[in-house]
Write a protein that holds these residues in place. Sequence first.
Motif, short mmCIF file in Angstrom:
data_model
loop_
_atom_site.label_atom_id
_atom_site.label_comp_id
_atom_site.label_asym_id
_atom_site.label_seq_id
_atom_site.Cartn_x
_atom_site.Cartn_y
_atom_site.Cartn_z
N HIS A 153 -6.21 128.76 163.73
CA HIS A 153 -4.85 128.52 163.83
C HIS A 153 -4.01 129.70 164.57
O HIS A 153 -2.94 129.56 164.11
CB HIS A 153 -4.39 128.05 162.41
CG HIS A 153 -5.20 127.20 161.90
ND1 HIS A 153 -5.09 125.84 162.04
CD2 HIS A 153 -6.26 127.24 160.93
CE1 HIS A 153 -5.77 125.14 161.42
NE2 HIS A 153 -6.58 125.92 160.80
N GLY A 209 -1.39 127.52 166.21
CA GLY A 209 -0.54 126.62 165.30
C GLY A 209 0.24 127.17 164.34
O GLY A 209 1.08 126.63 163.79
N GLU A 225 6.82 123.35 165.98
CA GLU A 225 5.69 122.30 165.43
C GLU A 225 5.24 121.16 166.32
O GLU A 225 6.13 120.97 167.19
CB GLU A 225 6.70 121.44 164.46
CG GLU A 225 7.23 122.55 163.37
CD GLU A 225 6.66 122.16 162.07
OE1 GLU A 225 6.51 120.86 161.69
OE2 GLU A 225 6.34 123.05 161.24
N ASP A 241 12.70 121.89 164.15
CA ASP A 241 11.89 121.17 163.85
C ASP A 241 12.28 119.52 163.81
O ASP A 241 11.67 118.78 163.66
CB ASP A 241 11.37 121.39 162.20
CG ASP A 241 10.65 122.59 162.30
OD1 ASP A 241 10.15 123.15 163.24
OD2 ASP A 241 10.23 122.93 161.11
N GLY A 260 -1.82 126.82 156.26
CA GLY A 260 -1.48 128.02 157.09
C GLY A 260 -1.22 127.66 158.50
O GLY A 260 -0.98 128.52 159.46
N GLY A 261 -1.76 126.39 158.75
CA GLY A 261 -1.59 126.18 160.40
C GLY A 261 -0.34 125.71 160.80
O GLY A 261 0.62 126.00 160.23
N GLY A 262 -0.43 125.04 161.92
CA GLY A 262 1.17 124.54 162.42
C GLY A 262 1.41 123.29 161.62
O GLY A 262 0.63 122.87 160.63
N GLY A 263 2.71 122.76 161.78
CA GLY A 263 3.05 121.58 160.95
C GLY A 263 3.39 121.93 159.64
O GLY A 263 3.09 121.11 158.63
N LEU A 264 4.05 123.25 159.40
CA LEU A 264 3.97 123.61 158.14
C LEU A 264 4.82 122.89 157.06
O LEU A 264 4.18 122.35 156.11
CB LEU A 264 4.73 124.87 157.99
CG LEU A 264 4.36 126.02 157.06
CD1 LEU A 264 3.06 126.13 156.88
CD2 LEU A 264 5.11 127.17 157.15
N LEU A 265 5.98 122.33 157.40
CA LEU A 265 6.79 121.51 156.55
C LEU A 265 6.08 120.11 156.27
O LEU A 265 6.16 119.53 155.04
CB LEU A 265 8.08 121.35 157.22
CG LEU A 265 9.04 122.47 157.21
CD1 LEU A 265 10.27 122.34 157.96
CD2 LEU A 265 9.37 122.91 155.93
N ARG A 306 9.41 128.95 156.67
CA ARG A 306 9.57 128.18 157.98
C ARG A 306 11.08 128.47 158.42
O ARG A 306 11.09 128.86 159.62
CB ARG A 306 9.70 126.87 157.60
CG ARG A 306 9.51 125.87 158.86
CD ARG A 306 8.62 126.05 159.86
NE ARG A 306 8.79 125.50 161.02
CZ ARG A 306 8.14 125.78 162.32
NH1 ARG A 306 7.53 126.99 162.33
NH2 ARG A 306 8.40 125.31 163.50
#
Lengths: 450, 473
Positions: A442, A445, A450, B106, B208-213, B317
């Motif tokens: 990640h 990422g 996003e 976002d 832990g990766g992307g697209g947290l929300l 974020r």
Amino acid sequence: MNLESFLSPESLLVAAVLAPGVVFLLLAFSWILGYLPAERLVARVANTTFSFCLLALAGMMFGMWQTGATSVSAGSGNWLEVHEFRIPLALFVDRLSLPLVVLTVVLVGTVAVFSRRYLHRDPGFHRFFILLHLFAFGALLVFSSASFDLLVGGWELICVTSVLLIAFFQHRAAPARNSVRVFATYRACDVGLIVGAFLLHHATGSTRYSEVFEGTWPNQTVALESGLATAIGCLLLLAAMGKSAQLPFSGWMPRAMEGPTPSSAIFYGAISVHAGAYLLLRAQPIFEASPIASGLVVFIGIATALHATLVARVCTDAKTALAYSSVSQLGIILAEIGLGLSWLAVIHIAGHAVVRTLQFLKAPSALHEYHGMHAAAGGHVQATGLHYELLLPPGLRTWLYRFSLDRGHFDTLIERLFAQPLERFAVRMKAVEQHLLPVGTHAKGSGPRE
Amino acid sequence: MSSLSAPLLTLSVIIPAVFAAGLASRVPVHHARTLTLAGLSATLVVCLLALVQVLASGGARLADGSFGTMFSLNGAWFAVDSLSAVLLVLFPVLALVTVAAAPQRDGDRRFYALSLIVVSATLATYAAHNVIVFVVGWTASVLPFVVGRTRERWYAVSRYTVLASSLALAVAFVLPSTSLWTLAAFIAAAILRTGLFPAHRGIVASLGGGGLLLSALVLNGYQNLYLLARFVLPLAAREAPSLLPWLGGLALLSCLWLAVLGLAEKRPEGLLATVIVSQACALFAGFTTRTAEGVTGALLQWIVLGVCSTVLIAVFRCLQVRTDGDIRGDSFNGFASATPRFAAMFGVAALALAGLPGTLGFSGEDLLMHGALVAHGWFGVVLPVAIALNAWHVYRLFSILFMGEARMSSPDLRDALPRERISLFAALALLVWLGFVPSQAVQWRAPAVRIILGSPPVAPLLAAPLVVPSHAP
């Protein structure tokens, strides 16, 4: 509610304990919502709060004197009740807790007055006063709770305010790092209090003092078998060792000196460090039922006192020397508790808290006073302090000096024997997991988009 | 079974789905947030009405109104009782906070539409009175992972969550009747989506990766815990009572394992994810104690974990976007000087997660630990130790983010904007309020505890209604 019931000792006790908590909430919420009151207003609010608390306690003591009561219980019912688990919503002061409650209000009020000028125009002025009120509420809750469960609540509040004030000068890395270290010690030792309170509940069906113990302090007894009393006593001792900086956990004390002097005075000279001793005094019937646990208290107390007095002699700054002097006195207080000298321990706590607060508050002007004393003496004043050291052989003296300089190697031992192996284990296990269960790293990422 | 006065549950599922479809049309992007908030607010109102009716009925299970039964295969599609009613209200609240606090960067139509779909699917799972609805809701809620843009996200999460969903589907469609296999499949689904060992890596990586929300919103639904509380526990109590202590033991060890692994975690987002999943394992352990204390503690901590993780991830974020991702994990970032209100809200949420007195977290953790010690004896000490480690992790994370010398790269860092401040503050105020009157929260959840500890349900069959124990005495 008529005036008579409003001025009853029970109501006054509740008012004295709750007042700092209510002020904390008001100050904190107004700040979060964007209102920043002037320094003068904050200081006046603090003065009013602690004056009110003192008046309420004076009224309560007057009421006790009139009725000849030796204790006051306020509140009934349960704050939380699930099946057999209850946290009673009740406050209680007796001959043990009353001196400490009064001491807390007087000393926190004194520190609030001192801090108004000491922290004038400091960016953290409001933060300090917000946390000071939260600490006062937590400390009053510890000393006036009617059960071990409610005591845990106050205990945790003291922990949180303590570490946040250690990191008060947050723009520097050292206070932040030290606060994290102190928090680790606190939390590790608090497990003892939580499990000890559970075992007590399991054994007696309650954690309320009046239901666990029979009689009035200091002539209380507890119906526990020796093995269980030893287990509970050792767990409570672990909690007290953390809070009162006893061996091998005393290493957090010099780290805690990173906070502003007023917070050092109230936490590590006056109130917070004595909470551990109070816990042992409150649970004294348990220690009386277990010779092993009480022997352990005496041993740890004496060992800490000896260790701390040695370390204090080689400290190069005033606050650290004072911190270790406090630890040394706390060791003696624990030994007194272990030997069953309860009243002596209470008097020792009160005297030590007052003297140490004064010393801490005067620490920033120590150099100025030193020069003033020399000038008043009309020249050079001879150095003091070298008495017992001269009786020791030079080789042992050197060894003790090195031992004291590294603070008994305890921090190093904990680091090498516990912290580092655990961290290495975690790192290795993570590597093994990464190898066996690869799910991607990640790195890409984790970016902002996003 | 009585009915609600109106098809409120159907509406609660349809409203967000309709708004999501509306977002797919040519709605200007600067109106997308307003439209989403309007949709979520309407959903919340409908869910609140359902909650009021459940409370008024004394916690009975109420089927949806007449409209909701029109297209059903066998009886009503949706029903609600004390266990699901509070969750039906909680989840739209969490979604509202997430959307309101989401950074502008976002805020594209995809984000808002997926948020609404997740809400619709999660509410469908909570309100399902029918296996098909349950499985469809369970599966649809992981949509953000499936349609994710980055390869990492797919690798991190979808593998596990879709697998869990597939297992749930297998239970519904393949197994003919109640059996140990049904139970095993349910347990596997719950374990995989909670992140119990060895599935924890996928779930930790998802946060832990992307697209947290979005991933946080999906996981905050905790349908896995709902599956556990609603079906696994009653089934296991009847089919294999000796299995529960083992399951609880696995949850306790997973909680401790993750807490220990946190020591090796250097990335702030990784540490945050590790703590959140570890705490979710603690909830799992609380449910499996099958003690009133443990289950009540788990139900209270469910609220705490949902609110706290929402606030923590939203603040993180916001900082991530404001610093363009330049957040160090190996040294202090010193954001507190520029963003003191973010620091305060992050600190309160972190400490509430760790059981700070004055918040609901204190009561919840106390009950959880009590339940674990009652159910597991000395082995239960694992839970206080793991929670102590997690508390240290969140404080360490707070220090890393907000303490130390202010970073040179972020001198113009902006503190919380009014919309962020109000939404996050409202969420925390809920925790503080319930922290002062925990007996109120316990009272709300008491019927749910009775349902979980009550009699076992009839096995789910294809398209058969999910019969659950009705308000046990």
